[in-house]
Write a protein that holds these residues in place. Structure first.
Motif, PDB file in Angstrom:
ATOM      1  N   LYS A   1       0.857  -1.194   0.000  1.00 39.77           N
ATOM      2  CA  LYS A   1       0.000   0.000   0.000  1.00 39.77           C
ATOM      3  C   LYS A   1       0.894   1.246   0.000  1.00 39.77           C
ATOM      4  O   LYS A   1       0.670   2.188  -0.769  1.00 39.77           O
ATOM      5  N   LEU A   2       1.938   1.251   0.841  1.00 39.47           N
ATOM      6  CA  LEU A   2       2.864   2.399   0.870  1.00 39.47           C
ATOM      7  C   LEU A   2       3.550   2.581  -0.486  1.00 39.47           C
ATOM      8  O   LEU A   2       3.846   3.693  -0.903  1.00 39.47           O
ATOM      9  N   LEU A   3       3.802   1.456  -1.171  1.00 30.47           N
ATOM     10  CA  LEU A   3       4.523   1.505  -2.449  1.00 30.47           C
ATOM     11  C   LEU A   3       3.583   1.730  -3.636  1.00 30.47           C
ATOM     12  O   LEU A   3       4.017   1.710  -4.787  1.00 30.47           O
ATOM     13  N   ASP A   4       2.312   1.903  -3.339  1.00 32.63           N
ATOM     14  CA  ASP A   4       1.306   2.160  -4.368  1.00 32.63           C
ATOM     15  C   ASP A   4       1.205   1.017  -5.382  1.00 32.63           C
ATOM     16  O   ASP A   4       0.995   1.239  -6.579  1.00 32.63           O
ATOM     17  N   ASN A   5       1.371  -0.201  -4.898  1.00 38.47           N
ATOM     18  CA  ASN A   5       1.228  -1.367  -5.765  1.00 38.47           C
ATOM     19  C   ASN A   5      -0.206  -1.886  -5.750  1.00 38.47           C
ATOM     20  O   ASN A   5      -0.935  -1.700  -4.771  1.00 38.47           O
ATOM     21  N   GLU A   6      -0.584  -2.552  -6.862  1.00 42.65           N
ATOM     22  CA  GLU A   6      -1.906  -3.189  -6.921  1.00 42.65           C
ATOM     23  C   GLU A   6      -1.790  -4.554  -6.253  1.00 42.65           C
ATOM     24  O   GLU A   6      -0.873  -5.324  -6.564  1.00 42.65           O
ATOM     25  N   ILE A   7      -2.691  -4.838  -5.329  1.00 41.30           N
ATOM     26  CA  ILE A   7      -2.584  -6.064  -4.537  1.00 41.30           C
ATOM     27  C   ILE A   7      -3.785  -6.956  -4.828  1.00 41.30           C
ATOM     28  O   ILE A   7      -4.936  -6.556  -4.602  1.00 41.30           O
ATOM     29  N   HIS A   8      -3.526  -8.153  -5.341  1.00 40.55           N
ATOM     30  CA  HIS A   8      -4.594  -9.129  -5.556  1.00 40.55           C
ATOM     31  C   HIS A   8      -4.562 -10.139  -4.420  1.00 40.55           C
ATOM     32  O   HIS A   8      -3.535 -10.814  -4.218  1.00 40.55           O
ATOM     33  N   LEU A   9      -5.645 -10.227  -3.663  1.00 42.84           N
ATOM     34  CA  LEU A   9      -5.748 -11.254  -2.627  1.00 42.84           C
ATOM     35  C   LEU A   9      -6.520 -12.427  -3.222  1.00 42.84           C
ATOM     36  O   LEU A   9      -7.675 -12.274  -3.621  1.00 42.84           O
ATOM     37  N   VAL A  10      -5.874 -13.592  -3.286  1.00 44.19           N
ATOM     38  CA  VAL A  10      -6.445 -14.735  -4.001  1.00 44.19           C
ATOM     39  C   VAL A  10      -6.619 -15.893  -3.014  1.00 44.19           C
ATOM     40  O   VAL A  10      -5.630 -16.456  -2.512  1.00 44.19           O
ATOM     41  N   ALA A  11      -7.875 -16.256  -2.755  1.00 43.19           N
ATOM     42  CA  ALA A  11      -8.147 -17.312  -1.761  1.00 43.19           C
ATOM     43  C   ALA A  11      -9.612 -17.690  -1.829  1.00 43.19           C
ATOM     44  O   ALA A  11     -10.445 -16.904  -2.298  1.00 43.19           O
ATOM     45  N   PRO A  12      -9.951 -18.867  -1.303  1.00 45.97           N
ATOM     46  CA  PRO A  12     -11.384 -19.154  -1.128  1.00 45.97           C
ATOM     47  C   PRO A  12     -11.945 -18.203  -0.070  1.00 45.97           C
ATOM     48  O   PRO A  12     -11.190 -17.725   0.788  1.00 45.97           O
ATOM     49  N   PRO A  13     -13.246 -17.925  -0.100  1.00 48.64           N
ATOM     50  CA  PRO A  13     -13.826 -16.971   0.861  1.00 48.64           C
ATOM     51  C   PRO A  13     -13.486 -17.298   2.308  1.00 48.64           C
ATOM     52  O   PRO A  13     -13.269 -16.412   3.123  1.00 48.64           O
ATOM     53  N   THR A  14     -13.402 -18.577   2.634  1.00 45.24           N
ATOM     54  CA  THR A  14     -13.143 -18.980   4.024  1.00 45.24           C
ATOM     55  C   THR A  14     -11.716 -18.656   4.477  1.00 45.24           C
ATOM     56  O   THR A  14     -11.440 -18.622   5.675  1.00 45.24           O
ATOM     57  N   LEU A  15     -10.811 -18.452   3.544  1.00 39.37           N
ATOM     58  CA  LEU A  15      -9.416 -18.160   3.923  1.00 39.37           C
ATOM     59  C   LEU A  15      -9.065 -16.685   3.730  1.00 39.37           C
ATOM     60  O   LEU A  15      -7.888 -16.322   3.643  1.00 39.37           O
ATOM     61  N   LEU A  16     -10.103 -15.854   3.651  1.00 39.02           N
ATOM     62  CA  LEU A  16      -9.911 -14.393   3.657  1.00 39.02           C
ATOM     63  C   LEU A  16     -10.406 -13.840   4.986  1.00 39.02           C
ATOM     64  O   LEU A  16     -11.295 -14.428   5.604  1.00 39.02           O
ATOM     65  N   PRO A  17      -9.878 -12.718   5.453  1.00 39.41           N
ATOM     66  CA  PRO A  17     -10.414 -12.134   6.691  1.00 39.41           C
ATOM     67  C   PRO A  17     -11.895 -11.814   6.513  1.00 39.41           C
ATOM     68  O   PRO A  17     -12.319 -11.439   5.409  1.00 39.41           O
ATOM     69  N   PRO A  18     -12.695 -11.946   7.577  1.00 35.74           N
ATOM     70  CA  PRO A  18     -14.122 -11.612   7.467  1.00 35.74           C
ATOM     71  C   PRO A  18     -14.299 -10.174   6.961  1.00 35.74           C
ATOM     72  O   PRO A  18     -13.549  -9.284   7.352  1.00 35.74           O
ATOM     73  N   ASN A  19     -15.257  -9.961   6.085  1.00 35.15           N
ATOM     74  CA  ASN A  19     -15.551  -8.629   5.515  1.00 35.15           C
ATOM     75  C   ASN A  19     -14.319  -7.948   4.924  1.00 35.15           C
ATOM     76  O   ASN A  19     -14.098  -6.751   5.117  1.00 35.15           O
ATOM     77  N   VAL A  20     -13.516  -8.729   4.227  1.00 34.21           N
ATOM     78  CA  VAL A  20     -12.236  -8.201   3.729  1.00 34.21           C
ATOM     79  C   VAL A  20     -12.420  -6.970   2.841  1.00 34.21           C
ATOM     80  O   VAL A  20     -11.585  -6.052   2.861  1.00 34.21           O
ATOM     81  N   GLU A  21     -13.538  -6.928   2.095  1.00 34.02           N
ATOM     82  CA  GLU A  21     -13.754  -5.795   1.173  1.00 34.02           C
ATOM     83  C   GLU A  21     -13.860  -4.469   1.931  1.00 34.02           C
ATOM     84  O   GLU A  21     -13.585  -3.418   1.373  1.00 34.02           O
ATOM     85  N   SER A  22     -14.275  -4.540   3.200  1.00 32.24           N
ATOM     86  CA  SER A  22     -14.490  -3.274   3.924  1.00 32.24           C
ATOM     87  C   SER A  22     -13.373  -2.953   4.928  1.00 32.24           C
ATOM     88  O   SER A  22     -13.552  -2.093   5.784  1.00 32.24           O
ATOM     89  N   ILE A  23     -12.228  -3.621   4.807  1.00 29.99           N
ATOM     90  CA  ILE A  23     -11.113  -3.283   5.700  1.00 29.99           C
ATOM     91  C   ILE A  23     -10.427  -2.039   5.135  1.00 29.99           C
ATOM     92  O   ILE A  23      -9.618  -2.106   4.198  1.00 29.99           O
TER      93      ILE A  23
END
Ligand code: CP
Length: 319
Positions: A181-203
């Motif tokens: 985020k500090l480096l202004d890079n695009e970050i793709h988080l790739v995982a099944p829904p169960t292996l993502l933090p809850p409500n990840v879209e709104s963090i």
């Protein structure tokens, strides 16, 4: 006031680059025949590892020794924690022996912040706390990327970084998200829904350049860097995937899939690797992998962190 390193979230871009610049000079020290400088002579560093570790623990000890500090290692099994002593009592007793820094790894998120709040006379360095942060891992990852892209006359900003796997339980993922985020890079988080933090879209702390993918192929598309995470079975309190076989069928990063969807990518992994579960051996040991470089850079980054937080009035030029 004492300075600590508790997470990447608290750093700004200048501080991130300062650590990387310092680490670069310590890479040079590690390449010498005599790998030692007097920078921290007379300083004492306690490595308090109350959760298992190979890379982080060994590299903090080597880093301290290369800086000529006195280093002491304490693990969970050989400390009085096994007799019921609390983390705070253990740390207060260690502080009473006047160390300059305590490097702490602990299974509980927030353990390093807790010690920093209560101990006033020594620097606290987070070597991985539960599912919270692993800041020196993100720094060594950034240093490895900086070296790799510098060899191609590129920087480490404006990249597409795919982080694949057990993101929910990963302190490595969190620290890297804050770094990129500090480096202004695009970050793709790739995982099944169960292996993502809850409500990840709104963090909100993750920032606007984080995108979520449940398909490995879509998430890898055009990635410059693929950061593969270990399935953290020791932190999984539930059945987060139907079976490891099914997880592997959908998310194991293989050369076949990389060559199709991210043909120019390099591959990273913080270790330890579950070969054949999150990453194929062909990729782990292949030409895309910079995994050993990551491990090598762990020493230089930890030298930079110890130097920055413990050197006191010693200037960079004197090291
Ligand atoms: N990457 C990492 O933290 O490895 P260890 O658990 O072996 O220290």
């Amino acid at each position: 006031m004492r300075r600590h390193l508790l997470g990447i979230e608290q750093l700004d871009k200048e501080q991130l680059y300062n650590y990387l610049d310092n680490a670069k000079s310590f890479v040079e020290v590690s390449n010498r025949e005599l790998k030692k400088v007097p920078a921290l002579r007379g300083k004492t560093i306690i490595n308090l590892f109350l959760e298992s570790s190979t890379r982080t623990r060994a590299s903090f000890e080597i880093a301290g020794k290369r800086l000529s500090a006195d280093t002491i290692n304490i693990s969970g099994t050989d400390s009085s924690v096994t007799k019921g002593e609390t983390l705070l009592d253990t740390a207060r007793n260690l502080q009473a022996m006047s160390p300059d820094a305590i490097v702490v790894r602990h299974r509980e998120s927030g353990a390093a912040n807790f010690l920093a709040k209560h101990l006033k006379n020594c620097a606290i360095i987070n070597a991985g706390d539960g599912m919270h942060e692993h800041p020196t891992q993100a720094l060594l990852d950034c240093l490895s990327l900086r070296q790799h892209f510098a060899e191609r006359e590129k920087g480490i900003e404006g990249l597409r970084i795919a982080i694949v796997g057990d993101i929910r339980h990963s302190r490595v993922a969190r620290s890297n998200i804050f770094a990129h985020k500090l480096l202004d890079n695009e970050i793709h988080l790739v995982a099944p829904p169960t292996l993502l933090p809850p409500n990840v879209e709104s963090i909100k702390e993750f920032g606007p350049k984080v995108k979520i993918f449940h398909s490995l192929k879509a998430g890898l598309e055009g990635a410059d860097v693929v950061m593969v995470l270990r399935m953290q079975l020791e932190r999984q309190t539930d059945n987060f995937v139907p079976s490891l076989e099914e997880y592997c069928a959908n998310y194991c990063v293989s050369e076949r899939i990389l060559s199709r969807y991210a043909p120019n990518s390099i591959v990273m992994h913080p270790g330890p690797i579950n070969r054949g579960i999150e990453l194929s051996s062909e990729v782990a040991d292949g030409k895309r992998s910079i995994i050993e470089r990551q491990v090598t850079n762990g020493v230089a980054v930890r030298m930079a962190v110890l130097f920055t937080l413990c050197a006191g009035n010693i200037t960079q030029e004197e090291k």
